[in-house]
Design a protein around this motif. Sequence first.
Motif, PDB file in Angstrom:
ATOM      1  N   ILE A   1      40.703  40.259  38.800  1.00 54.64           N
ATOM      2  CA  ILE A   1      41.724  41.234  39.184  1.00 54.64           C
ATOM      3  C   ILE A   1      42.244  40.877  40.569  1.00 54.64           C
ATOM      4  CG2 ILE A   1      42.130  43.678  39.681  1.00 54.64           C
ATOM      5  CD1 ILE A   1      39.897  44.291  37.632  1.00 54.64           C
ATOM      6  N   ASP A   2      43.537  41.056  40.786  1.00 51.95           N
ATOM      7  CA  ASP A   2      44.162  40.617  42.036  1.00 51.95           C
ATOM      8  C   ASP A   2      44.321  41.711  43.078  1.00 51.95           C
ATOM      9  OD1 ASP A   2      44.875  37.727  41.507  1.00 51.95           O
ATOM     10  OD2 ASP A   2      45.736  38.698  39.748  1.00 51.95           O
TER      11      ASP A   2
ATOM     12  N   ARG B   1      45.785  36.919  33.258  1.00 49.25           N
ATOM     13  CA  ARG B   1      45.531  35.666  33.971  1.00 49.25           C
ATOM     14  C   ARG B   1      45.947  34.467  33.116  1.00 49.25           C
ATOM     15  NH1 ARG B   1      42.380  33.645  38.244  1.00 49.25           N
ATOM     16  NH2 ARG B   1      42.863  35.659  39.188  1.00 49.25           N
TER      17      ARG B   1
ATOM     18  N   VAL C   1      45.322  47.051  39.793  1.00 55.03           N
ATOM     19  CA  VAL C   1      44.577  48.123  39.126  1.00 55.03           C
ATOM     20  C   VAL C   1      44.406  49.319  40.048  1.00 55.03           C
ATOM     21  CG1 VAL C   1      42.359  48.770  38.085  1.00 55.03           C
ATOM     22  CG2 VAL C   1      43.349  46.509  37.620  1.00 55.03           C
TER      23      VAL C   1
ATOM     24  N   ALA D   1      42.832  42.077  31.909  1.00 54.78           N
ATOM     25  CA  ALA D   1      42.942  41.210  33.081  1.00 54.78           C
ATOM     26  C   ALA D   1      42.850  39.737  32.684  1.00 54.78           C
ATOM     27  CB  ALA D   1      41.855  41.561  34.093  1.00 54.78           C
TER      28      ALA D   1
ATOM     29  N   TRP E   1      36.212  39.878  36.741  1.00 48.13           N
ATOM     30  CA  TRP E   1      37.289  40.218  35.811  1.00 48.13           C
ATOM     31  C   TRP E   1      38.625  39.618  36.245  1.00 48.13           C
ATOM     32  CZ3 TRP E   1      36.170  46.186  34.909  1.00 48.13           C
ATOM     33  CH2 TRP E   1      34.897  46.311  34.315  1.00 48.13           C
TER      34      TRP E   1
ATOM     35  N   VAL F   1      47.224  40.888  38.470  1.00 41.42           N
ATOM     36  CA  VAL F   1      46.745  42.152  37.905  1.00 41.42           C
ATOM     37  C   VAL F   1      46.507  43.145  39.040  1.00 41.42           C
ATOM     38  CG1 VAL F   1      44.997  43.269  36.481  1.00 41.42           C
ATOM     39  CG2 VAL F   1      45.642  40.889  36.021  1.00 41.42           C
TER      40      VAL F   1
END
Length: 398
Positions: free
Chosen positions: A199-200, A173, A181, A169, A197, A179
Amino acid sequence: MHQAVSVPHIVPLDEILPDEPLLMMGAGPVPIPHSVATANSIVINHLGETMNRVIAQVKDMGRYVFQTNSRYVLGVGGPGSAAMEMAIANLVHPGDKVLCICNGYFSRRMAEMVNRVRGEATILEAGVNEGASLEAVERALRSKRYDAVTLVQGETSNTVCNGNLAGIAQLAREHGALVIVDAVCTLSTMPLEMDNWQIDAVITGGQKGLSSIPGVSLLAFSERAWAKKIASRSDLPFHWVLDANLADKFWNQKSYHYTAPVSGILALHEALRLVCGETLPKRFERHLNCSQALQAGIEGMGLRLLVAKEHRLNSVVGIVVPDGVVAAEVLADLSRVHRVEISGAFGLNIVRIGQMGEQSRAHNLFRTLHALGSSMQASGAKLDLPAGMAELERSLTQ
């Protein structure tokens, strides 16, 4: 009246279902607590103040489980794959280039969804039964510009874990990619820190780690991804039901989208309440201890695990079927004789045991391991079942 179709002969459910419920120890669904089942039996108005209070708490608890402060925690009336499709359909626009890290069946499903919404999926294959390496991901990200990266935290199909998720991640970025998941089998069973982390989008289903019912799922979008890809989108997504802007009307604006699965949302509320009551650190510890003890017992009786320890998923454990033993016969014997149900696999010669939510209880482990060993022996495997049971007990009490 002339009837083109006659009344069918229907066998009642009480004649179809087993007298004693099977212990669900496969890759999902998992057993649900009584309070979750009770919540699932209630029907209320899907709009109005009562539902608004329920939804507000589901979002608060969801933020805790996802470890995010984002406003955009949404539910989906559908399986985990619907949440997956919602994330991809809203974050991947036609022509977007997406790096799809593939370890098995479900990570490839994400790549297929990218193509279906007219994105351009580039598949990065991890090694056989291995998590993706940071070096391979960095090489791929340096080779061309990507708008997004998709990956699973745990590949249920072959029990591989992408243990480098946080590092992947971060790399994504740094290269300007969103990202996405899939945490369907891992959320609440092992650490996942969405905000820390970076994460999107994180996707999960209700029927695995959360120990709720199938058919109602959760996902969270980062505020960065929402602003970049959803709030400013000019063209309509391909899916009406899975349009995040429309879903936001119900989940955050107390308005109408479609008739929400109210019973399932109530079940999810109760399941999340139990997770919050246990707390994530204690829940992670319980899952890890139970899974490692089960793995020790499996190896102690002489069976082999498919995935090496450094790449192994603890939420679903893959066991190699010995030569000369037929997996289908083992599964049938487990179900018929021992009233325990575990899973087969997607073309691999393995059987899979889940360690998610209510599956990760000592009494379930003893019953399941004994049933597995007995059914393997009945199908011709040469095992030391007492040694496996002793190793399970030793590991649990260590």
